[in-house]
Design an enzyme around this catalytic site. Sequence first.
Site, PDB file in Angstrom:
ATOM      1  N   SER A  69       0.828  -1.212   0.000  1.00  0.00           N
ATOM      2  CA  SER A  69       0.000   0.000   0.000  1.00  0.00           C
ATOM      3  C   SER A  69       0.858   1.257   0.000  1.00  0.00           C
ATOM      4  O   SER A  69       1.403   1.604  -1.028  1.00  0.00           O
ATOM      5  CB  SER A  69      -1.035   0.037   1.110  1.00  0.00           C
ATOM      6  N   HIS A  74       5.273  13.791   6.260  1.00  0.00           N
ATOM      7  CA  HIS A  74       5.198  15.243   6.065  1.00  0.00           C
ATOM      8  C   HIS A  74       5.976  15.905   7.204  1.00  0.00           C
ATOM      9  O   HIS A  74       5.722  15.601   8.374  1.00  0.00           O
ATOM     10  CB  HIS A  74       3.750  15.719   6.086  1.00  0.00           C
ATOM     11  N   CYS A  89      -2.177  -3.365   3.178  1.00  0.00           N
ATOM     12  CA  CYS A  89      -3.264  -4.309   2.900  1.00  0.00           C
ATOM     13  C   CYS A  89      -2.838  -5.660   3.446  1.00  0.00           C
ATOM     14  O   CYS A  89      -1.653  -5.986   3.475  1.00  0.00           O
ATOM     15  CB  CYS A  89      -3.498  -4.428   1.398  1.00  0.00           C
TER      16      CYS A  89
END
Length: 123
Positions: A69, A74, A89
């Site tokens: 996935s 950030h 996943c």
Amino acid sequence: MQGLHLTADLRGCATEQALMVDPAALRALCLAAVAKAGLTAVGELFHRFAPAAGETQTGITGVLLLAESHLAVHTWPELGGVTLDVYVCNFGQDNSVCAEALMQQLISAFAPQQLSRQALQRG
């Protein structure tokens, strides 16, 4: 569609560390952590933002697409903050342990003074 979605909000990170402002340093950390956790990077983008008026430091958004996935990071060096997002996943096998290991490596690298973590079972 089952999976594990982990997020973390880090505060009080050392703003002088390269991981906060250097896309190459953040990329190297993320790729190494993904590999060590047993996950597979299949694509990437790391972007440093232009400084706003009066600012000297700017943050980075980095994303690794994973076969399992994704990882998103950030940084806000002007605030000493970092947000982390790891989703795996669990189709075919349970990747939850790998996701937890990846998240822990990243948290350790930024060494925050404050940490807020969330986990959501998806699907």
